[in-house]
Structure formats: structure tokens, C-alpha cells
Scaffold this active site. Structure first.
Site, PDB file in Angstrom:
ATOM      1  N   HIS A 265       0.815  -0.946   0.060  1.00 14.28           N
ATOM      2  CA  HIS A 265      -0.166  -0.168  -0.148  1.00 14.28           C
ATOM      3  C   HIS A 265       0.815   1.215   0.173  1.00 14.28           C
ATOM      4  O   HIS A 265       1.582   1.393  -0.754  1.00 14.28           O
ATOM      5  CB  HIS A 265      -1.007  -0.237   1.327  1.00 14.28           C
TER       6      HIS A 265
ATOM      7  N   HIS B 286      -1.869  -2.980  -9.580  1.00 16.64           N
ATOM      8  CA  HIS B 286      -2.904  -2.039  -8.649  1.00 16.64           C
ATOM      9  C   HIS B 286      -4.242  -3.327  -7.684  1.00 16.64           C
ATOM     10  O   HIS B 286      -5.092  -3.961  -9.295  1.00 16.64           O
ATOM     11  CB  HIS B 286      -4.479  -0.734  -9.239  1.00 16.64           C
TER      12      HIS B 286
ATOM     13  N   ASP C 174       2.649   5.764  -7.021  1.00 17.02           N
ATOM     14  CA  ASP C 174       3.674   5.839  -6.458  1.00 17.02           C
ATOM     15  C   ASP C 174       4.530   5.489  -7.422  1.00 17.02           C
ATOM     16  O   ASP C 174       6.024   6.271  -6.861  1.00 17.02           O
ATOM     17  CB  ASP C 174       4.063   4.419  -5.078  1.00 17.02           C
TER      18      ASP C 174
HETATM   19  N1  AMX Z   1       4.876  -6.659  -9.491  1.00 19.62           N
HETATM   20  C1  AMX Z   1       5.578  -8.556  -9.075  1.00 19.62           C
HETATM   21  N2  AMX Z   1       4.416  -8.856  -8.774  1.00 19.62           N
HETATM   22  C2  AMX Z   1       2.677  -8.466  -8.795  1.00 19.62           C
HETATM   23  C3  AMX Z   1       2.711  -6.731  -9.173  1.00 19.62           C
HETATM   24  C4  AMX Z   1       3.954  -6.042  -8.989  1.00 19.62           C
HETATM   25  N3  AMX Z   1       3.539  -4.831  -9.535  1.00 19.62           N
HETATM   26  N4  AMX Z   1       1.643  -6.625  -8.750  1.00 19.62           N
HETATM   27  C5  AMX Z   1       1.469  -7.985  -9.157  1.00 19.62           C
HETATM   28  N5  AMX Z   1       1.793  -9.218  -8.682  1.00 19.62           N
HETATM   29  C6  AMX Z   1       1.586 -10.338  -8.147  1.00 19.62           C
HETATM   30  C7  AMX Z   1       0.854 -10.714  -7.191  1.00 19.62           C
HETATM   31  O1  AMX Z   1       2.011  -9.926  -5.828  1.00 19.62           O
HETATM   32  C8  AMX Z   1       0.532 -11.618  -6.971  1.00 19.62           C
HETATM   33  O2  AMX Z   1       0.743 -12.709  -7.452  1.00 19.62           O
HETATM   34  P1  AMX Z   1       0.760 -13.729  -6.745  1.00 19.62           P
HETATM   35  O3  AMX Z   1      -0.387 -14.324  -6.988  1.00 19.62           O
HETATM   36  O4  AMX Z   1       1.908 -14.444  -6.632  1.00 19.62           O
HETATM   37  O5  AMX Z   1       0.196 -13.723  -4.638  1.00 19.62           O
HETATM   38  C9  AMX Z   1      -0.613 -11.327  -8.448  1.00 19.62           C
HETATM   39  O6  AMX Z   1       0.470 -10.494  -9.317  1.00 19.62           O
HETATM   40  C10 AMX Z   1      -2.040 -11.219  -8.640  1.00 19.62           C
HETATM   41  O7  AMX Z   1      -1.980 -10.323  -8.250  1.00 19.62           O
HETATM   42  P2  AMX Z   1      -2.753  -9.055  -8.423  1.00 19.62           P
HETATM   43  O8  AMX Z   1      -4.603  -9.702  -8.580  1.00 19.62           O
HETATM   44  O9  AMX Z   1      -2.965  -8.070 -10.587  1.00 19.62           O
HETATM   45  O10 AMX Z   1      -3.078  -7.386  -7.513  1.00 19.62           O
HETATM   46  P3  AMX Z   1      -3.449  -7.447  -6.146  1.00 19.62           P
HETATM   47  O11 AMX Z   1      -4.276  -7.487  -6.053  1.00 19.62           O
HETATM   48  O12 AMX Z   1      -3.148  -9.020  -5.300  1.00 19.62           O
HETATM   49  O13 AMX Z   1      -2.164  -6.774  -5.626  1.00 19.62           O
HETATM   50  C11 AMX Z   1      -0.962  -4.741  -5.593  1.00 19.62           C
HETATM   51  C12 AMX Z   1      -2.335  -5.170  -6.054  1.00 19.62           C
HETATM   52  C13 AMX Z   1      -0.887  -2.754  -5.419  1.00 19.62           C
HETATM   53  C14 AMX Z   1      -1.120  -4.920  -4.179  1.00 19.62           C
HETATM   54  C15 AMX Z   1      -0.194  -5.654  -6.652  1.00 19.62           C
HETATM   55  O14 AMX Z   1       0.043  -4.778  -7.464  1.00 19.62           O
HETATM   56  C16 AMX Z   1       1.399  -4.517  -6.116  1.00 19.62           C
HETATM   57  O15 AMX Z   1       1.861  -5.862  -4.680  1.00 19.62           O
HETATM   58  N6  AMX Z   1       2.105  -3.728  -6.356  1.00 19.62           N
HETATM   59  C17 AMX Z   1       3.287  -3.190  -5.976  1.00 19.62           C
HETATM   60  C18 AMX Z   1       3.756  -2.438  -4.644  1.00 19.62           C
HETATM   61  C19 AMX Z   1       2.392  -1.004  -5.647  1.00 19.62           C
HETATM   62  O16 AMX Z   1       3.063  -0.044  -5.737  1.00 19.62           O
HETATM   63  N7  AMX Z   1       2.220  -0.666  -4.102  1.00 19.62           N
HETATM   64  C20 AMX Z   1       0.944   0.037  -4.092  1.00 19.62           C
HETATM   65  C21 AMX Z   1      -0.443  -0.141  -4.842  1.00 19.62           C
HETATM   66  C22 AMX Z   1      -1.028   1.731  -4.530  1.00 19.62           C
HETATM   67  C23 AMX Z   1      -1.207   2.074  -3.564  1.00 19.62           C
HETATM   68  O17 AMX Z   1      -1.719   1.292  -2.384  1.00 19.62           O
HETATM   69  N8  AMX Z   1      -0.542   2.969  -3.005  1.00 19.62           N
END
Ligand code: AMX
Length: 451
Positions: free
Chosen positions: A271, A318, A373
């Protein structure tokens, strides 16, 4: 009652009546079905929360009371014609639902300035923590310690009737928002400027004063802070920060408790921590690649290596959005307008070219595009705020605007305590495959029978 509070009361009490009518007349109407997949992937897409401040569309991004970010940039009042809108104006919009006049925004600035005094014991709590405590640890502890000031808590103890809970909540919310800049700046100066603190200047606007207390008085930084505080202010009700404040607030915990808990959620790497992690990640990449100007090919290989290691690329993806975050675009346009050349911003733009195709190839990642971010840290860094472990605190100051406006709504609507039902994993297995063998020691419980 001062007029902004009165306007809020008039608008919100109409919605409150509507809330109560819907509850009375339509409680048994079905509005959605849920799948097991939604339960097992973090309750995504289940319409479970009432939040009026903003709405997130997966394709289009955030709208605050119906307005997109470009529309807000056009309509909200500003300090000067060529500057960025004031966060005070956005708070007014989220609270009352109308675009404020320049005078309304300026009156909010003045109101917050009169409420901005932080009691000494809060600074003592911060000072009691070791200097190597993370800025977000200090920030959430400071907010919690300020609960001594809660008007709501005193009113509740005095036996005030439910229908007036919103009134003391409003006072807490306004006081808390007013004090956050001083808390944030105090932590910044403590950790990074030898405890040389700067007094607030009550003549400045809320964001300008935060910049001032952190030690930055240029118009460039004030403009950046106003923009930053507007775009981070709210992202509907289901994100970890907003949902936490709503959940904790639903137990009638005071707004200081609710917001301190929310800040513990914002500090998580998935987050708000991404706000600081992106810059950390970029430096780590430059160090590993041993260059400050990596090529697209080098970045591509580094990203693939990160994914192979089972790590995330911060700033990308996201839980709701499926396109480039309009908050990313707003910051990119800001950089194009005001910044001629910057090596970190160049890398951020390079990542925007390189990362989405790589994440798309992974398959399981639903959204390969950048979120807010991915850009914010590079702007702060450019303007000299290089201590990136602090960035999430700035996110926390901004997010208070939306989340606490929502908490005030929750209290006027009379939203009850939040209490979903949980089941052991085996119960879910039974719902989708009743023939499955149940372990001997498993006794299913009736849904919703116990509190
Ligand atoms: N890098 C690597 N892997 C990623 C990724 C990224 N940027 N985004 C998603 N994935 C992975 C997830 O970890 C998940 O892996 P898993 O099935 O092995 O557990 C898979 O892809 C499916 O994820 P998703 O359904 O596309 O996303 P989510 O809803 O589970 O997660 C988020 C969303 C934002 C947590 C994720 O995209 C992420 O970790 N992004 C990087 C961190 C980030 O930028 N966070 C800030 C978000 C905005 C905010 O709240 N400020």
C-alpha cells in the site's frame, strides 16, 4: 455553529435520512452475488462499503464527488491563477459535495490554523522513541497519543445522544487534520535536521505550512505539496487505509484511534510504503547495475531478475485500477511543465516504457500499469526532499482528508459496527463441492449466530 459545519450538517443529514430509509425499506433486497474467488482474493469487487467522498473506476481512475483529477484542477480554488488547487478546497468538496469558492477554501485554511496547536506530550511521545524508529511508526504513535484531546470521547463519556455523535466527531476530525502537518514536519526535522524545528506560520495554507515547517519555503515546493495533497487525498472506501479507519471507527473508537490504525495499514509495502519503496528500488537497481543511466535493456533484465526472485516491482499494479493511474499522469504532466531535466525522473519515465510489457507477460498480474507511487517519490526527490523513508508520512497527511471526511459521514449516517462473518476453510470447500470429505474434528457453525 460555524458555516462550513452547518453546511455539512444540512447536506449530510439529508443523506442520513436516505440511509435510514433504505435500511428500513430495502434491507432484504439482493444487490450482488459473490464468488469464492472474490473471498479468496481479498474481497475484490464486492460492494460492501458506503463511501460518498470518491469512487474508483477500474478503467478511468478516481472521481472525487464525480470530478476527475483534470476537472478538479480546473474547478477547485487556487492560491494564484497559475498554481495548483488547494487541498482545503478538495476537503470541502468531499465533505459537502459542492465546489467551494476561493473564500470557502481560505476560511478552511484559517479554521485549521486556529486548531493546529499540538499538545507538548505528543512531541514528548515522539522524542521518547529512538531516532531509528521508522517515520511511520512515530507518526502513528503520535496520532494515537493525541487521543487525549478527543472531543468525541469526552462527549460519549458525558452520555451524549447517538444523533449528535457526528458533531464531536467533526470537531476531532478538523482538529486532527489541522495538526497533522506539524506532526509530520516535527518527525522530519527530528530525524533529518538535527531536531532543529520550525514553528508553524498561521498565515500560510495547510500544504504551504507543511512545506514551511519541513524547511522548504519556495513557491515551487508549495505548488508541489498542494498537488501532492490533492491527488493522494482519497481512493474510495475499500483501500486498506480508508477501510481500516471505517472499521475501527465503526466500534465508536475516537477519530485519533481510527486514523492511527489506518496509518499502520498505510505503512504496508503493498500500500502506501510503495511511495518510498519506489525510490529505494530505483537506487538499488542503479547500484546493482553499477550505473546512474541504465539502458532500457538493462532495466528490462533487472525487472525480470526481480520477478524471478519472487519480489514485486513497486509502483506497478493495483487491486482495482486496470489502466495507468490518472494520479501518475497528473504527476507526469506536472514534471513536464515545471522540471526541465532530472535523472531520477528520466528513469521513472523509462520504467513506464519498460515495465508494463514485462508484467503483462507474467500473465497472473491483472494490471501491469503504474500507480500513483511510481511517480511521487521522484518529484519529492527532485525538489530536495531526499529522505525517502519519510515519504509515506506525506501520503498519510494527505489521505486524512478523504478518510476523515468519510468518518464524519459514517457518524451522521449512524453506520453500525462492522462485523462480517468468517468460516473455516472447510466451510468454503463445502459450498463449492459438497461431496468433499470433511475432517473428523470439523463442526460447521451457523452463519451469523454469534457476535
Ligand atoms: N510486481 C510483481 N508482482 C506483482 C505486481 C508487481 N508490481 N503486481 C501484482 N503482482 C503479483 C501479485 O503479487 C500476485 O502474485 P501471487 O498470485 O503470486 O500472490 C499476482 O501478481 C496477482 O496480483 P493482482 O491480482 O494483479 O494484484 P493484487 O490485487 O493482488 O495486488 C498490488 C495489488 C497493488 C498489491 C500489487 O499490484 C503490488 O504488489 N504492486 C506493487 C506494490 C505497489 O505498488 N503498491 C502500491 C499500490 C497503490 C497504493 O496503495 N498506494
Amino acid at each position: 455553529m460555524e458555516y462550513i459545519k452547518y453546511r455539512f450538517f444540512k447536506k449530510a443529514s439529508k443523506c442520513s435520512k436516505e440511509y435510514q430509509r433504505l435500511k428500513k425499506e430495502h434491507s432484504n433486497d439482493v444487490i450482488a452475488e459473490i464468488t469464492l474467488g472474490q473471498v479468496l482474493t481479498g474481497m475484490k469487487g464486492i460492494p460492501l462499503l458506503v463511501t460518498d467522498t470518491s469512487k474508483l473506476d477500474p478503467e478511468e481512475g478516481i472521481r472525487f464527488k464525480g470530478y476527475t483529477i483534470p476537472e478538479l484542477q480546473e474547478k477547485l480554488p487556487r492560491m494564484n491563477p497559475e498554481g495548483e488547487p488547494l487541498p482545503e478546497g478538495l476537503f470541502y468538496l468531499m465533505l459537502i459535495g459542492d465546489i467551494p469558492s476561493r473564500e470557502d477554501a481560505s476560511n478552511l485554511s484559517k479554521d485549521w490554523a486556529t486548531r493546529a496547536h499540538v499538545p507538548q506530550h505528543v512531541f514528548d511521545v515522539i522524542d521518547a522513541m529512538p531516532k531509528n524508529s521508522k517515520p511511520m511508526t512515530q507518526f502513528s504513535a503520535a496520532i494515537l497519543s493525541m487521543a487525549t484531546e478527543s472531543v468525541f470521547q469526552k462527549a460519549y463519556r458525558a452520555g451524549v445522544s447517538k444523533q449528535f455523535f457526528w458533531d464531536s466527531t467533526y470537531e476531532d476530525v478538523m482538529n486532527l487534520i489541522a495538526r497533522l502537518p506539524h506532526l509530520a514536519a516535527y518527525i522530519y526535522r527530528r530525524n533529518f535536521h538535527n531536531d532543529e524545528h520550525i514553528e508553524p506560520n498561521p498565515k500560510l495554507d495547510w500544504a504551504g505550512n507543511l512545506a514551511h515547517m519541513m524547511g522548504f519555503d519556495s513557491e515551487d515546493i508549495r505548488r508541489l505539496f498542494r498537488m501532492y495533497m490533492v491527488i493522494h487525498a482519497d481512493h474510495e472506501g475499500g483501500n486498506v487505509t480508508a477501510h481500516t479507519a471505517h472499521l475501527v471507527g465503526s466500534a465508536l473508537s475516537n477519530p485519533y484511534y481510527a486514523y492511527a490504525a489506518a496509518m499502520a495499514g498505510l505503512a504496508g509495502p503493498l500500500h502506501g510504503f510503495a511511495n518510498q519503496d519506489v525510490i529505494h528500488w530505483i537506487f538499488e537497481m542503479m547500484e546493482t547495475l553499477d550505473t546512474e543511466t541504465p539502458t532500457d535493456k538493462q532495466i528490462e533484465e533487472y525487472c525480470k531478475y526481480i520477478l524471478d526472485e519472487g519480489r514485486i516491482i513497486p509502483g506497478y499494479g493495483h487491486a482495482v485500477l486496470m489502466k495507468t493511474d490518472p494520479r501518475f499522469t497528473a504527476q507526469q504532466e506536472f514534471a513536464e511543465k515545471y522540471i526541465k531535466e532530472d535523472p531520477i525522473i528520466n528513469i521513472v519515465n523509462q520504467l513506464y516504457r519498460v515495465v508494463p510489457p514485462i508484467l503483462s507477460e507474467v500473465g497472473k498480474i491483472k494490471n501491469p500499469w503504474p500507480n500513483v507511487d511510481a511517480y511521487s517519490g521522484s518529484l519529492l526527490y527532485h525538489y530536495g526532499i531526499k529522505e525517502y523513508s519519510f515519504y509515506t508520512v506525506l501520503f498519510g497527511v494527505s489521505r486524512a482528508l478523504g478518510v476523515l471526511a468519510s468518518l464524519t459521514n459514517d457518524r451522521i449516517y449512524g453506520i453500525p459496527i462492522e462485523r462480517p462473518t468468517s468460516h473455516p476453510l472447510e466451510w468454503f470447500k463445502q459450498q463449492v463441492d459438497p461431496d468433499i470429505e470433511i475432517p473428523q474434528d470439523f463442526e460447521p457453525r451457523q452463519s451469523g449466530r454469534f457476535l
